[in-house]
Write a protein that holds these residues in place. Structure first.
Motif, PDB file in Angstrom:
ATOM      1  N   ARG A 153      42.409 156.390   8.015  1.00 36.08           N
ATOM      2  CA  ARG A 153      41.912 157.532   7.978  1.00 36.08           C
ATOM      3  C   ARG A 153      41.326 158.348   6.829  1.00 36.08           C
ATOM      4  NH1 ARG A 153      44.484 161.395  12.467  1.00 36.08           N
ATOM      5  NH2 ARG A 153      44.071 160.043  14.289  1.00 36.08           N
ATOM      6  N   ARG A 154      42.011 157.800   5.487  1.00 39.83           N
ATOM      7  CA  ARG A 154      41.658 158.437   4.347  1.00 39.83           C
ATOM      8  C   ARG A 154      42.489 157.751   3.198  1.00 39.83           C
ATOM      9  NH1 ARG A 154      44.920 163.940   2.762  1.00 39.83           N
ATOM     10  NH2 ARG A 154      47.084 163.333   3.067  1.00 39.83           N
ATOM     11  N   VAL A 155      42.158 157.816   2.034  1.00 44.38           N
ATOM     12  CA  VAL A 155      42.764 157.466   0.921  1.00 44.38           C
ATOM     13  C   VAL A 155      43.272 158.371   0.045  1.00 44.38           C
ATOM     14  CG1 VAL A 155      41.434 155.109   1.024  1.00 44.38           C
ATOM     15  CG2 VAL A 155      40.679 157.172  -0.370  1.00 44.38           C
ATOM     16  N   GLY A 173      46.603 156.672 -10.153  1.00 46.83           N
ATOM     17  CA  GLY A 173      45.314 157.381  -9.931  1.00 46.83           C
ATOM     18  C   GLY A 173      45.226 158.823 -10.329  1.00 46.83           C
ATOM     19  N   ARG A 174      46.400 159.576 -10.324  1.00 45.20           N
ATOM     20  CA  ARG A 174      46.331 160.937 -10.602  1.00 45.20           C
ATOM     21  C   ARG A 174      46.204 161.087 -12.280  1.00 45.20           C
ATOM     22  NH1 ARG A 174      49.913 161.239  -6.328  1.00 45.20           N
ATOM     23  NH2 ARG A 174      51.620 161.096  -7.727  1.00 45.20           N
ATOM     24  N   ALA A 175      46.869 159.916 -12.792  1.00 43.67           N
ATOM     25  CA  ALA A 175      46.775 160.133 -14.253  1.00 43.67           C
ATOM     26  C   ALA A 175      45.378 159.985 -14.662  1.00 43.67           C
ATOM     27  CB  ALA A 175      47.781 159.250 -14.856  1.00 43.67           C
ATOM     28  N   LEU A 176      44.740 159.063 -14.165  1.00 44.33           N
ATOM     29  CA  LEU A 176      43.624 158.625 -14.537  1.00 44.33           C
ATOM     30  C   LEU A 176      42.384 159.631 -14.048  1.00 44.33           C
ATOM     31  CD1 LEU A 176      41.329 156.610 -15.765  1.00 44.33           C
ATOM     32  CD2 LEU A 176      41.212 155.413 -13.324  1.00 44.33           C
ATOM     33  N   LEU A 177      42.384 160.316 -13.070  1.00 42.55           N
ATOM     34  CA  LEU A 177      41.543 161.285 -12.481  1.00 42.55           C
ATOM     35  C   LEU A 177      40.956 162.266 -13.485  1.00 42.55           C
ATOM     36  CD1 LEU A 177      39.815 162.339 -10.346  1.00 42.55           C
ATOM     37  CD2 LEU A 177      41.438 163.609  -9.588  1.00 42.55           C
ATOM     38  N   GLY A 178      41.992 163.057 -14.405  1.00 44.37           N
ATOM     39  CA  GLY A 178      41.760 163.995 -15.226  1.00 44.37           C
ATOM     40  C   GLY A 178      40.771 163.476 -16.508  1.00 44.37           C
ATOM     41  N   GLU A 179      41.432 162.296 -16.804  1.00 44.94           N
ATOM     42  CA  GLU A 179      40.647 161.517 -18.069  1.00 44.94           C
ATOM     43  C   GLU A 179      39.178 161.271 -17.725  1.00 44.94           C
ATOM     44  OE1 GLU A 179      41.654 161.650 -21.165  1.00 44.94           O
ATOM     45  OE2 GLU A 179      43.578 162.755 -20.275  1.00 44.94           O
ATOM     46  N   ALA A 180      39.049 160.597 -16.293  1.00 44.97           N
ATOM     47  CA  ALA A 180      37.891 159.968 -16.002  1.00 44.97           C
ATOM     48  C   ALA A 180      36.796 161.495 -15.955  1.00 44.97           C
ATOM     49  CB  ALA A 180      38.040 159.578 -14.638  1.00 44.97           C
ATOM     50  N   GLU A 181      37.227 162.387 -15.433  1.00 49.31           N
ATOM     51  CA  GLU A 181      36.447 163.445 -15.050  1.00 49.31           C
ATOM     52  C   GLU A 181      36.038 164.007 -16.686  1.00 49.31           C
ATOM     53  OE1 GLU A 181      38.089 165.396 -11.008  1.00 49.31           O
ATOM     54  OE2 GLU A 181      39.201 165.830 -12.754  1.00 49.31           O
ATOM     55  N   GLY A 212      45.569 147.147 -14.016  1.00 50.38           N
ATOM     56  CA  GLY A 212      46.646 146.419 -13.790  1.00 50.38           C
ATOM     57  C   GLY A 212      47.679 147.258 -12.575  1.00 50.38           C
ATOM     58  N   THR A 213      47.032 148.239 -11.781  1.00 45.82           N
ATOM     59  CA  THR A 213      47.954 148.860 -11.088  1.00 45.82           C
ATOM     60  C   THR A 213      46.906 149.418  -9.924  1.00 45.82           C
ATOM     61  OG1 THR A 213      49.277 150.801 -10.907  1.00 45.82           O
ATOM     62  CG2 THR A 213      47.332 151.080 -12.202  1.00 45.82           C
ATOM     63  N   PRO A 214      47.398 149.615  -8.878  1.00 45.55           N
ATOM     64  CA  PRO A 214      46.436 150.485  -7.442  1.00 45.55           C
ATOM     65  C   PRO A 214      46.129 152.057  -8.062  1.00 45.55           C
ATOM     66  CG  PRO A 214      48.670 149.089  -6.663  1.00 45.55           C
ATOM     67  CD  PRO A 214      48.613 149.297  -8.336  1.00 45.55           C
ATOM     68  N   LEU A 215      45.188 152.330  -7.792  1.00 50.17           N
ATOM     69  CA  LEU A 215      44.718 153.633  -7.856  1.00 50.17           C
ATOM     70  C   LEU A 215      44.787 154.469  -6.624  1.00 50.17           C
ATOM     71  CD1 LEU A 215      41.924 152.935 -10.309  1.00 50.17           C
ATOM     72  CD2 LEU A 215      44.023 153.532 -10.966  1.00 50.17           C
ATOM     73  N   PHE A 216      44.608 153.908  -5.580  1.00 44.98           N
ATOM     74  CA  PHE A 216      44.678 154.503  -4.174  1.00 44.98           C
ATOM     75  C   PHE A 216      45.473 153.930  -3.370  1.00 44.98           C
ATOM     76  CE2 PHE A 216      40.253 155.169  -5.958  1.00 44.98           C
ATOM     77  CZ  PHE A 216      40.284 156.572  -5.807  1.00 44.98           C
ATOM     78  N   VAL A 217      46.195 154.940  -2.155  1.00 44.06           N
ATOM     79  CA  VAL A 217      47.136 154.393  -1.098  1.00 44.06           C
ATOM     80  C   VAL A 217      45.968 154.522  -0.149  1.00 44.06           C
ATOM     81  CG1 VAL A 217      48.861 154.706   0.481  1.00 44.06           C
ATOM     82  CG2 VAL A 217      49.202 155.099  -2.345  1.00 44.06           C
ATOM     83  N   ARG A 218      45.704 153.382   0.657  1.00 42.93           N
ATOM     84  CA  ARG A 218      44.684 153.244   1.739  1.00 42.93           C
ATOM     85  C   ARG A 218      45.155 153.288   3.039  1.00 42.93           C
ATOM     86  NH1 ARG A 218      43.499 150.597  -2.865  1.00 42.93           N
ATOM     87  NH2 ARG A 218      41.312 150.177  -3.634  1.00 42.93           N
TER      88      ARG A 218
END
Length: 294
Positions: free
Chosen positions: A53-55, A61-69, A44-50
């Motif tokens: 040139r890059r995302v 997204g930062r909150a999810l990254l550590g848990e996903a890893e 229910g939320t964007p994870l990236f700013v597109r």
């Protein structure tokens, strides 16, 4: 939430680019984009700013990254544990290390590991102790050899390996070379210092020793490799406070003990996740180290 969604998310976060991540994952860019959109819809939320040139990661997204890893690391560990029970150690050993740590012959240890476990891919990276601790805690590294910088946590534990005092290295023509047999931080108050990045273990030990002594120290020459540090001292451009074993790396330099307190010691540790979360490859490497088979 599917594992492949998390795998795709972590790859895009690492590469900051959909095309590069898709090429690395061997999937189509449209398929990767659809996977990320499905994950964002579920959360229910964007994870990236597109951008063109890059995302970049959003706060979510930062909150999810550590848990996903951490989740992906646990899944890899589960696969490798099953393979180990079947009698074959497979998968990947991801190891981190500071340069020239005491008491651990990293190259010989990895060579012995490869001879015993040829089906395991070895990945090695060098960094400072703080970064390595974060990488192990996040599940991006199986273990690391570094300087003890913090107390154990739910995600990280330290296994002591070796300890040694710090020493002052200087050019034989430097005034300190003919001074006292041992030095204090006060003896070094006006010196030009060569040292490592603040995240490195030796720098942390030295900064702490001078802070305890109430001596202000300025590092004018900062390097990220041992040979660069030794070269600068060899040209009499400054002095350094380093673990004692560094003195054997450049015989032309003068070495003098640093007098301070018992806390002024470089303690090498193995940084590992909790015992239950340690990968079979990490356990096998530690077993080799403990038996001196490296």
């Amino acid at each position: 939430m599917e594992l492949r969604h998390l795998q795709h998310f972590v790859a895009v976060a690492e590469d900051q680019h959909f095309t590069r991540a898709a090429e690395r994952l061997l999937v189509s860019q449209s398929g990767l984009s659809a996977s990320i959109r499905a994950l964002e819809k579920e959360l229910g939320t964007p994870l990236f700013v597109r951008t063109t040139r890059r995302v970049t990661l959003t706060e979510a997204g930062r909150a999810l990254l550590g848990e996903a890893e951490r989740v992906l690391a646990q899944v890899r560990s589960a696969h490798e544990a099953v393979a180990a029970v079947q009698g074959v150690l497979r998968g990947t050993l991801s190891l981190g290390t500071e340069q020239c740590i005491a008491g651990v012959p990293v190259a010989g240890l990895l060579a012995a590991f490869r001879r015993r476990h040829p089906d395991v891919e070895i990945r090695l990276r060098q960094a400072g102790s703080g970064e390595l601790a974060d990488e192990v805690a996040a599940g991006r590294l199986d273990l690391a050899f570094a300087y003890r910088i913090r107390e154990d946590t739910d995600q990280l534990r330290s296994v002591p390996l070796a300890g040694e005092p710090m020493t002052v290295l200087c050019h034989p023509g430097h005034r300190l070379a003919t001074g006292p047999a041992a030095l204090t931080p006060h003896d070094l108050a006006d010196e030009v210092f060569v040292d490592f990045h603040p995240d490195w273990g030796p720098r942390r030990v030295t900064d702490a020793a001078f802070a305890r002594a109430g001596v202000r120290r300025t590092v004018s020459l900062e390097v990220n490799d041992v040979h660069g540090l030794l070269d600068l001292i060899d040209e009499n451009l400054g002095v350094a406070v380093v673990p004692r074993h560094f003195r054997h790396k450049r015989a032309s330099l003068t070495s003098l003990p640093l007098k301070d307190s018992p806390e002024t010691a470089y303690e090498t540790v193995a940084l590992l996740p909790p015992a239950a979360a340690a990968s079979p490859a990490a356990r096998a490497l530690m077993a080799l180290l403990e038996t001196g088979s490296g």
